[in-house]
Write an enzyme that holds these catalytic residues in place. Structure first.
Site, PDB file in Angstrom:
ATOM      1  N   GLU A 183       0.496  -1.103  -0.109  1.00 37.07           N
ATOM      2  CA  GLU A 183      -0.103   0.060   0.044  1.00 37.07           C
ATOM      3  C   GLU A 183       0.164   0.910  -0.022  1.00 37.07           C
ATOM      4  O   GLU A 183       1.806   1.576   0.621  1.00 37.07           O
ATOM      5  CB  GLU A 183      -1.076  -0.163   1.094  1.00 37.07           C
ATOM      6  CG  GLU A 183      -2.177  -0.841   1.540  1.00 37.07           C
ATOM      7  CD  GLU A 183      -2.519  -1.448   2.106  1.00 37.07           C
ATOM      8  OE1 GLU A 183      -2.661  -0.620   3.524  1.00 37.07           O
ATOM      9  OE2 GLU A 183      -2.812  -2.398   2.894  1.00 37.07           O
ATOM     10  N   LEU A 236      -5.628  -2.175  -0.681  1.00 37.33           N
ATOM     11  CA  LEU A 236      -5.814  -1.968   0.420  1.00 37.33           C
ATOM     12  C   LEU A 236      -6.569  -3.362   1.350  1.00 37.33           C
ATOM     13  O   LEU A 236      -7.124  -3.481   2.251  1.00 37.33           O
ATOM     14  CB  LEU A 236      -6.832  -0.737   1.011  1.00 37.33           C
ATOM     15  CG  LEU A 236      -6.413  -0.198   2.527  1.00 37.33           C
ATOM     16  CD1 LEU A 236      -6.749   1.081   2.784  1.00 37.33           C
ATOM     17  CD2 LEU A 236      -7.028  -1.064   3.975  1.00 37.33           C
ATOM     18  N   GLU A 243      -4.509  -6.798   3.471  1.00 38.99           N
ATOM     19  CA  GLU A 243      -3.002  -7.882   2.805  1.00 38.99           C
ATOM     20  C   GLU A 243      -3.552  -8.858   3.301  1.00 38.99           C
ATOM     21  O   GLU A 243      -2.545  -9.477   2.103  1.00 38.99           O
ATOM     22  CB  GLU A 243      -3.044  -7.260   5.137  1.00 38.99           C
ATOM     23  CG  GLU A 243      -2.319  -6.168   5.558  1.00 38.99           C
ATOM     24  CD  GLU A 243      -3.703  -4.801   5.705  1.00 38.99           C
ATOM     25  OE1 GLU A 243      -4.290  -4.626   5.320  1.00 38.99           O
ATOM     26  OE2 GLU A 243      -2.566  -3.671   5.308  1.00 38.99           O
ATOM     27  N   GLN A 251       2.509  -2.328   5.577  1.00 36.42           N
ATOM     28  CA  GLN A 251       2.539  -0.776   6.081  1.00 36.42           C
ATOM     29  C   GLN A 251       3.015  -0.828   7.920  1.00 36.42           C
ATOM     30  O   GLN A 251       3.441  -0.203   7.919  1.00 36.42           O
ATOM     31  CB  GLN A 251       1.203  -0.090   5.631  1.00 36.42           C
ATOM     32  CG  GLN A 251       1.836   1.308   5.815  1.00 36.42           C
ATOM     33  CD  GLN A 251       0.509   1.953   5.038  1.00 36.42           C
ATOM     34  OE1 GLN A 251      -0.392   2.523   5.548  1.00 36.42           O
ATOM     35  NE2 GLN A 251       1.079   2.458   3.662  1.00 36.42           N
ATOM     36  N   PHE A 252       2.139  -1.031   8.167  1.00 34.47           N
ATOM     37  CA  PHE A 252       1.972  -1.328   9.697  1.00 34.47           C
ATOM     38  C   PHE A 252       2.526  -2.993  10.050  1.00 34.47           C
ATOM     39  O   PHE A 252       1.376  -3.706   9.619  1.00 34.47           O
ATOM     40  CB  PHE A 252       2.014  -0.444  10.879  1.00 34.47           C
ATOM     41  CG  PHE A 252       1.878   0.941  10.655  1.00 34.47           C
ATOM     42  CD1 PHE A 252       1.430   1.645   9.436  1.00 34.47           C
ATOM     43  CD2 PHE A 252       2.739   1.880  11.177  1.00 34.47           C
ATOM     44  CE1 PHE A 252       2.086   3.158   8.946  1.00 34.47           C
ATOM     45  CE2 PHE A 252       3.349   3.203  10.832  1.00 34.47           C
ATOM     46  CZ  PHE A 252       2.428   3.474  10.213  1.00 34.47           C
ATOM     47  N   PRO A 307      -4.622  -9.291   9.341  1.00 33.83           N
ATOM     48  CA  PRO A 307      -5.842  -9.798   7.864  1.00 33.83           C
ATOM     49  C   PRO A 307      -4.966 -10.826   7.262  1.00 33.83           C
ATOM     50  O   PRO A 307      -5.151 -11.716   6.308  1.00 33.83           O
ATOM     51  CB  PRO A 307      -6.107  -8.966   7.024  1.00 33.83           C
ATOM     52  CG  PRO A 307      -6.391  -7.670   8.568  1.00 33.83           C
ATOM     53  CD  PRO A 307      -4.281  -7.694   9.475  1.00 33.83           C
ATOM     54  N   HIS A 355       0.090   1.543  15.651  1.00 36.75           N
ATOM     55  CA  HIS A 355       1.245   1.340  14.670  1.00 36.75           C
ATOM     56  C   HIS A 355       2.693   0.548  15.673  1.00 36.75           C
ATOM     57  O   HIS A 355       3.587   0.583  14.580  1.00 36.75           O
ATOM     58  CB  HIS A 355       1.491   2.640  14.241  1.00 36.75           C
ATOM     59  CG  HIS A 355       0.239   3.787  13.081  1.00 36.75           C
ATOM     60  ND1 HIS A 355      -0.979   4.122  14.666  1.00 36.75           N
ATOM     61  CD2 HIS A 355       0.176   3.477  12.071  1.00 36.75           C
ATOM     62  CE1 HIS A 355      -1.793   4.732  13.079  1.00 36.75           C
ATOM     63  NE2 HIS A 355      -0.988   4.383  12.506  1.00 36.75           N
TER      64      HIS A 355
END
Lengths: 422, 712
Positions: free
Chosen positions: B414, B443, B445, B467-468, B474, B513
Site C-alpha cells: 500500500e 488495501l 493484506e 505498512q505497519f 488480516p 502503529h
C-alpha cells in the site's frame, strides 16, 4: 583564514522539503571531517549533515525550525584554526542522560564494601556447586562477595587459583594416620572407594561416640525357653496369616514393658532437659550384607499386640531385602535394637547409632549353656537356651540405676512370657 | 431420466466445444473418480483407513471437463477439498490420488497432510509439464489471492521478462458458492479485475456450505447474480450437469481468459450428491430435494449424451467403466502397499535443506532456486565507505542494487509505488523500475501476501510491504500457510518471499502503529525472522533475505529508520549477513546482555555508564531471531555465568522467554545468577510520551538491571 560552507546537497534530500531540527555543535566548537554537525527533518525522515572538512564552526546562519533549501548555506566553517580541546557531543534523545545520584560505577573490589549481611550465604548457584564438587572445596572456608554474603562463581575461581579452601581429612586422625600411612607405604594393597552408606555410618559413629554421648554398657543374660515354646505353638498360626514370627517381635514387646517401667530410656537428651516421648518407636538394625546397615522403625509399638509387631517387622524385613525402604521407614525412632547375635557374636557393646536416642539394646547369640540353680537347697546343673543382652546408654541422660532397672524388666518379660515361671 | 437430443444444429460454438474434448477420456476420468469415491465410502472409511473423506459426485463431470482444458505449460490452479476429479484431469497419478488419503509415504505429502489436501507439481526433467496445482490449504477462501498473484506473474513473465512461452497461460481458482463470502475471494476479485489479469474464477455452485444454504450467505441467495454489475468481470453462468452446456461454457470461459481479455467468473450449478463429508447425513435437506438432486446426476447424462452423439457405444462405455474400475482397484492395492512414512523424518523440510555434499535439495516448484538463479558474489566483510546513511536509505539502496541484478524481484504494497511508501522506504524505485515491478496494491493484506504466494510459486521473488506490523493480522492465514508449505508438501513446494514489516515505537507509541510482537513469527513454522538494529546490518540481512530459499519477515523498526545511532556508512553492494549469526558489540566477562532492535542502543549507553572501561559487560545484538545464534549466546553465558535479555516486545512469551528457557536447559551448571528479562509490560504500546517512556525499558532501567544481576 579560509572558509567552507555547510549546506544540504540536493541529492541528499530525502522527501520533498527539509527543516533544520537540531545543531549538534555551537559556534566556536571544533569539528572533524565526516562528523555529523546538524540534524534536519524532512517530511519523511530525519537526516544528518556532516562536516565537509576539519575546522571550527564559525557562524551559524540558520536556526531550528528554518526551512533549508538545497545548496543554501546553513553555517560557515573556519578551516584555518587547529582544534585542540575536547568537545562534548550531545547524546541521542533516545535515552535519559542524567546519572541518578544513587547509581554508582561498579567497584573493582567488592569485598571492600562487604556488609555483615550473611543472609544469602547458603544460596549456591549451579556453577558454584559444580566447581566446589569438582575441586573438592570446603565452602565453610570461603568468603562470599555476592549480595548477602553469597559465594559467587568468581569467589570460587579465586580460591581455586590460590589453592585455598581445599577439604582436608578430620584432624583427630591427624599425624598418626600420616605416619602409619608412611609406614605402610610399600605394602601391596587395593583401595575400595567408600560407598555413601559407609561414609554415613562412619560419620554417625564418630559423632555419637566421640563427640556427643559418653557411653556405658550394662550386660544381663536372659533365658529364652518360654519364648521358644510360645513361638513353637504360635508360629504356624501366624504363618497362616502371612506373617513370619521371629524372636525380635518378642524383644520389641519386652522393650515396651521395660520402657513403661523406665520411661527415661525412651527419650532425647537436650542441654537443659530430658525429653521423654509418649510413642515408643523402635528401630531394628538390619544388615544388608556387604552393603551395610539400615534401621527401619516400627512406630507406636506400645499400641501393638505381638501379631501386629510381627507383621510390621515382617514387612520391614521384606522391604529392606528388596531395597524398597523409604525415608519414612527410617524416621522417628526413639530406641534401637541391634541383633548382633544373629551373625554370631555372644556379647557386644553397641554404639548409639541413631542420635539423639539415649540408649541402644544389643542382643547376642542364643546358645545352650549350663547354669546352676538351687533346687531344694541343692545346687543343680541345667542346660538352658540363653542369650546375653547389653544396653548401652548415654550417661548424660541416665545412670546405671535406670539401665539395670530397664534390663531387669526386659529380661523378666522375656523369661516369664506366657505367664509361666522359668 | 431426461433424454438428451442428439446434436442437430450446427452451432459453431457447440461444435467446437464438442471437438475440444476427448470424450471417452472424460468418461474414463469421471468413472474413475466415482470408483474412488465408492471404494473410499464403502471400504476404506469403514475399515478406518481413511478419515476426512469427501466424495465429488455431482461435481465431477464439470471438473474433469475443465481440467482437461487447463493444459498450458504455465497454467496454475488452486482447488479445494472436493477437487479430486479436477486434479485427475490435470494428470494426477491414480496411485498418488489414493495414497494421499491413506497417509502413506510418497504421494502429496508423505503422510504429513490429510488426503484431500492435494498438490500437483507436474514437473518433468526440471521443466513444467503442464498446469500445476498449488498446495491446497485447509482454510476456505485462501485459494483465491494466490491465483491473482500467479495470473499477475504470467503477465510479468510475458511482458517484463519477455518470455513468450507464457502467452495464453492462465490462473484458475476453484471454489464452492459459499467460498464467495470469504475475504480472500473479494481481495482476489478486486485485484484480478482491476488489473484485467488472466484469472478464471470457477465457482461450483451446489447451494450449500456444509449445511448452510446460500440464502444465509448473501442477499437473494445468489452471489454471482449480485456480481452482475462488476466492471471488468466477464460472467458465464450455466448448468454443470448438462454435458454439452457445461462443455461449451467451460471452453468459452477458458478461451476468454487465454485471449488476454481479462478476468472471467464461470459459475456452474451442480448438485452435491453426498454429504459434505462421509460423516454428514444431510438431514438438513428435505427428501424431495435429495431426490431432485439425484435426478441431476451428470454421470447418466454424460452416458446418454455420448451415446446420442455417437461418441461411444454401449459396449465401449461398459469397457471404459470396467477399465476405470480395474485401474482404480489396482491403484488402491498399490497404494495400500506403500509403506508407512518414517517417524524419524518428521522434522525434515521445515526449511530448505542441503544434502550430504552441501548442495541444496531444491523444492520441485516455487522460488528462484527452481530456475537455478545465479546471484552475484556476496561478502560477509563490510566495506564501509562514505558518509553515514539512515537505516531506511540503506534498505532502499539494497533493494535498488538487488532489483538491478535480479529482474525477478518485485516490490509492492500500500502506497509503495509513486508515493514511495508512507515511511519513504521505496522513494524513487517506482520511477526507476516501472509499474510492473514497483506498484501500489489494494488495501488488503490478505491480498498482498496471497498474491506474493502465487508470484513466488511462479519463480519470482516478491517483496511485499505490510505498512505497519499490526496490519499483518488480516494476512495471518496466508502467512501461516506459506510458512508450512514446504513441510506439508514434503519439499515439493516452497514460496520464498521477503515480507517487509515496519513496527515498534517511533516518536510516540500507540496500539496500532507501534506493535512489536515479532515473536509471533518466531513461533510460526517455516518463517525466518530478522530485526536489524543499524544500517549496516540492514543491508546485509536484506541481501540475505532477497537471496534466501525460505520466506523471511524483515522487521524495520520505526524508531531506527532515521535514528542517529543506527546510521552507518554503506557497507557495499555485495555485503551480506547470514541468518542466525549474532554480533558481539562489546566484550565483557561478568554478564551477557542479549538484545535486538531499538534496545541495542540503550544497552550500549547503559553499559557505558556503569562499565566505562568495558571489561565487565558483554553485549550481543541478536539481529536474527529465527534462526538465532544459540551457540554465540551459550558460549558467552558459559563465560560470564549471568544473562540479561532486553527486548521491547511484551514480557510474557516474548522471544526472551525462549532464550531464557534454552539457557536454563543447556547451560544450567554454568549459571551463577537468575536469567532475567527486561521488557515492556504486558500491555499494548501507549501513546502519551510519558506513558511510552515508562513502558519501554530506558537506559537507566537497563543499567539498574545489569547492576542488580552483577551484584547477586
Amino acid at each position: 583564514m579560509s572558509i567552507e560552507n555547510l549546506s544540504l546537497a540536493a541529492e541528499q534530500l530525502e522527501g520533498t522539503q527539509a527543516t533544520l531540527s537540531l545543531w549538534l555543535f555551537k559556534e566556536g566548537d571544533s569539528i572533524k571531517e565526516g562528523e555529523p554537525v546538524v540534524e534536519l527533518e524532512t517530511d519523511k525522515v530525519a537526516i544528518e549533515i556532516v562536516a565537509p572538512c576539519d575546522g571550527v564552526l564559525q557562524k551559524i546562519m540558520m536556526q531550528s525550525g528554518d526551512k533549508v533549501e538545497p545548496e543554501a548555506i546553513m553555517a560557515t566553517i573556519d578551516t584555518s584554526l587547529a582544534q585542540s580541546k575536547e568537545v562534548s557531543t550531545i547524546l541521542s534523545s533516545a535515552g535519559n542522560e542524567s546519572v541518578p545520584a544513587t547509581m554508582q560505577h561498579l567497584s573493582a573490589d567488592n569485598s571492600a564494601e562487604a556488609s555483615n549481611d550473611q543472609s544469602c550465604r547458603h544460596l549456591m548457584g549451579p556453577a558454584v556447586r559444580k566447581l566446589v564438587a569438582e575441586h573438592n572445596l570446603d565452602i565453610q572456608q570461603m568468603q562470599g562477595s555476592g549480595r548477602g554474603g553469597r559465594i559467587t562463581r568468581e569467589d570460587v575461581l579465586t580460591c581455586i587459583a590460590s589453592g585455598r579452601a581445599v577439604k582436608t581429612e578430620l584432624s583427630h586422625s591427624g599425624s598418626a594416620t600420616l605416619s602409619t600411612a608412611a609406614a605402610m607405604g610399600d605394602l601391596a594393597s587395593r583401595r575400595i572407594p567408600h560407598s555413601s552408606m559407609r561414609r554415613a555410618i562412619g560419620k554417625h559413629m564418630v559423632e555419637s561416640l566421640m563427640e556427643k554421648a559418653p557411653h556405658v554398657t550394662s550386660v544381663f543374660e536372659m533365658d529364652m525357653s518360654n519364648i521358644i515354646e510360645h513361638r513353637k505353638w504360635h508360629k504356624q498360626e501366624f504363618a497362616d496369616k502371612g506373617v513370619k514370627l521371629t524372636f525380635t517381635a518378642y524383644f520389641l514387646a519386652a522393650c515396651v514393658k521395660a520402657m513403661e517401667a523406665v520411661p527415661d530410656m525412651n527419650a532425647q537428651f537436650h542441654e537443659d532437659a530430658l525429653e521423654i516421648f509418649q510413642s515408643i518407636n523402635i528401630g531394628v538394625g538390619t544388615a544388608l550384607g556387604d552393603k551395610g546397615l539400615v534401621v527401619p522403625v516400627v512406630k507406636n509399638v506400645q499400641a501393638m499386640e505381638l501379631f501386629d509387631i510381627a507383621q510390621a517387622l515382617h514387612g520391614q524385613t521384606m522391604r529392606a531385602r528388596d531395597s524398597k525402604l523409604t525415608p519414612f521407614d527410617m524416621k522417628g525412632g526413639t530406641f534401637t535394637i541391634s541383633n548382633h547375635g544373629v551373625s554370631g557374636s555372644l556379647m557386644a557393646a553397641p554404639i548409639i547409632i541413631n542420635q539423639p536416642q539415649v540408649a541402644i539394646l544389643g542382643v547376642g547369640k542364643m546358645e545352650k549353656r549350663v547354669e546352676v540353680v538351687e533346687i531344694d537347697g541343692k545346687d543343680e546343673m541345667r542346660i538352658r537356651p540363653k542369650c546375653y543382652v547389653s544396653l548401652s546408654i548415654d550417661h548424660r541422660a541416665v545412670d546405671a540405676f535406670q539401665t539395670n532397672a530397664w534390663l531387669s524388666v526386659f529380661v523378666e518379660t522375656i523369661e516369664k512370657w506366657g505367664g509361666i515361671e522359668v | 431420466m431426461p433424454t438428451i437430443a442428439p446434436l442437430l444444429n450446427s452451432d459453431e460454438k457447440q461444435k467446437s466445444a464438442l471437438e475440444a474434448f476427448d470424450w471417452p477420456h472424460i468418461a474414463h476420468l469421471v468413472l474413475a473418480s466415482r470408483a474412488m469415491d465408492t471404494i473410499e465410502e464403502q471400504e476404506l472409511v469403514p475399515q478406518k483407513l481413511v478419515f476426512n473423506q469427501f466424495s465429488a459426485r455431482g461435481h465431477d463431470l464439470a471438473q474433469v471437463l475443465l481440467g482437461s482444458l487447463v493444459n498450458h505449460r504455465h497454467d496454475g490452479a488452486t482447488g479445494y477439498y472436493r477437487s479430486r476429479p479436477f486434479v485427475l484431469a490435470l494428470g494426477l497419478d491414480f496411485v498418488d490420488a489414493l495414497a494421499g488419503p491413506l497417509a502413506r509415504s510418497g504421494g502429496y505429502s508423505d503422510g504429513r497432510d490429510i488426503g484431500v489436501v492435494c498438490n500437483y507439481p507436474n514437473m518433468r526433467n526440471g521443466e513444467s509439464h503442464g498446469a500445476t496445482l498449488f498446495p491446497m490449504c485447509g482454510g476456505v477462501g485462501s485459494q483465491y489471492s494466490p491465483i491473482s498473484g500467479w495470473a499477475q506473474s504470467v503477465v510479468y513473465h510475458r511482458d517484463e521478462l519477455n518470455d513468450q512461452s507464457y502467452d495464453g497461460a492462465l490462473g484458475l481458482s476453484m471454489g464452492g458458492d459459499s467460498s464467495m463470502s470469504t475475504s480472500g475471494f473479494w481481495a482476489a476479485l478486486n485485484i484480478s479485475t482491476t488489473n484485467d489479469l488472466p484469472h478464471l474464477f470457477y465457482i461450483e455452485d451446489n447451494g450449500y456450505g456444509i449445511s448452510v444454504p446460500q440464502e444465509v450467505q448473501t442477499p437473494g441467495g445468489d452471489q454471482v447474480a449480485n456480481l452482475a454489475a462488476y466492471k471488468q468481470l466477464h460472467i458465464i453462468d450455466g448448468d454443470g450437469t448438462d454435458p454439452l452446456e457445461a462443455a461449451t461454457k467451460i471452453k468459452a470461459a477458458v478461451d476468454y481468459v487465454r485471449s488476454g481479455k481479462g478476468t472471467c467468473l464461470l459459475r456452474l450449478r451442480v448438485p452435491r450428491l453426498c454429504g459434505h463429508t462421509f460423516q454428514d447425513t444431510q438431514t438438513y435437506k428435505p427428501a424431495e430435494m435429495i431426490e431432485s438432486e439425484l435426478a441431476q446426476d451428470p454421470l447418466p447424462k454424460l452416458k446418454q449424451f455420448m451415446l446420442a452423439n455417437g461418441l461411444v457405444s454401449e459396449t465401449h462405455w461398459a469397457q471404459i467403466e470396467e477399465r476405470a474400475d480395474a485401474k482404480v482397484r489396482h491403484a488402491v492395492d498399490e497404494a495400500m502397499h506403500r509403506p508407512q512414512p518414517d517417524p524419524a523424518t518428521i522434522t525434515r523440510y521445515v526449511y530448505s535443506e542441503n544434502d550430504a555434499a552441501g548442495q541444496p535439495i531444491v523444492q520441485t516448484r516455487g522460488g528462484l532456486a527452481t530456475c537455478d538463479h545465479q546471484f552475484p558474489a556476496s561478502d560477509e566483510e563490510p566495506k564501509p565507505e562514505g558518509r553515514r546513511l539512515n537505516m531506511l536509505a540503506a534498505i532502499r539502496q539494497t533493494l535498488d542494487v538487488e532489483m538491478q541484478s535480479n529482474p525477478k524481484v518485485l516490490v509492492f504494497g500500500e502506497d509503495v509505488g509513486p508515493k514511495g511508501g508512507v515511511h519513504g522506504a521505496t522513494l524513487g524505485l517506482h520511477e526507476k523500475y516501472g509499474q510492473q515491478r514497483v506498484f501500489d496494491t489494494s488495501l488488503s493484506e490478505e491480498g498482498i501476501i496471497g498474491r506474493s504466494v502465487g508470484m513466488a510459486l511462479s519463480g519470482l521473488m516478491p517483496v511485499p510491504e505490510i505498512q505497519f506490523r499490526k496490519y499483518a493480522e488480516p494476512a495471518a492465514e496466508q502467512l501461516t500457510d506459506t510458512g508450512i508449505m514446504r513441510w506439508r508438501t514434503a519439499n515439493k513446494f516452497a514460496a520464498p518471499m521477503v515480507v517487509r514489516v515496519p513496527g515498534g515505537f517511533a516518536r510516540r507509541g500507540d496500539p496500532w502503529h507501534s506493535m512489536s510482537d515479532e515473536v509471533e513469527w518466531a513461533h510460526k513454522v517455516g518463517w525466518q525472522l530478522v530485526m536489524p538494529s543499524n544500517a549496516e546490518d540492514a543491508v546485509g540481512l536484506m541481501r540475505a533475505a532477497l537471496r534466501s530459499n525460505n520466506p523471511t519477515i524483515f522487521f524495520e523498526h520505526r524508531a531506527l529508520i532515521d535514528n542517529s545511532w543506527a546510521r552507518r556508512p554503506y557497507p557495499g553492494d555485495d555485503f551480506i549477513v547470514p541468518f542466525g549469526k549474532a554480533k558481539i558489540l562489546r566484550q565483557g566477562d561478568k554478564i551477557t546482555v542479549v538484545t535486538w532492535g531499538a534496545m541495542v542502543e540503550r544497552c550500549e549507553l547503559a553499559a557505558e555508564k556503569i562499565d566505562p572501561e568495558g571489561a565487565t559487560i558483554e553485549i550481543i545484538d541478536l539481529r536474527s531471531i529465527q534462526p538465532w545464534d544459540k551457540d554465540a549466546i551459550l558460549t558467552s553465558v558459559r563465560k560470564t555465568s549471568r544473562c540479561l535479555i532486553v527486548h521491547e516486545d511484551n514480557k510474557t512469551a516474548g522471544f526472551g522467554a525462549e532464550i531464557s528457557a534454552t539457557l536454563s536447559d543447556e547451560c544450567f551448571f554454568d549459571l551463577d545468577a537468575p536469567i532475567r528479562r527486561l521488557t515492556m509490560p504486558d500491555i499494548p504500546s501507549p501513546h502519551n510520551i510519558h506513558l511510552l517512556e515508562a513502558a519501554v525499558p530506558g537506559v537507566d532501567d537497563i543499567a539498574a538491571a545489569m547492576t542488580d544481576l552483577l551484584e547477586v
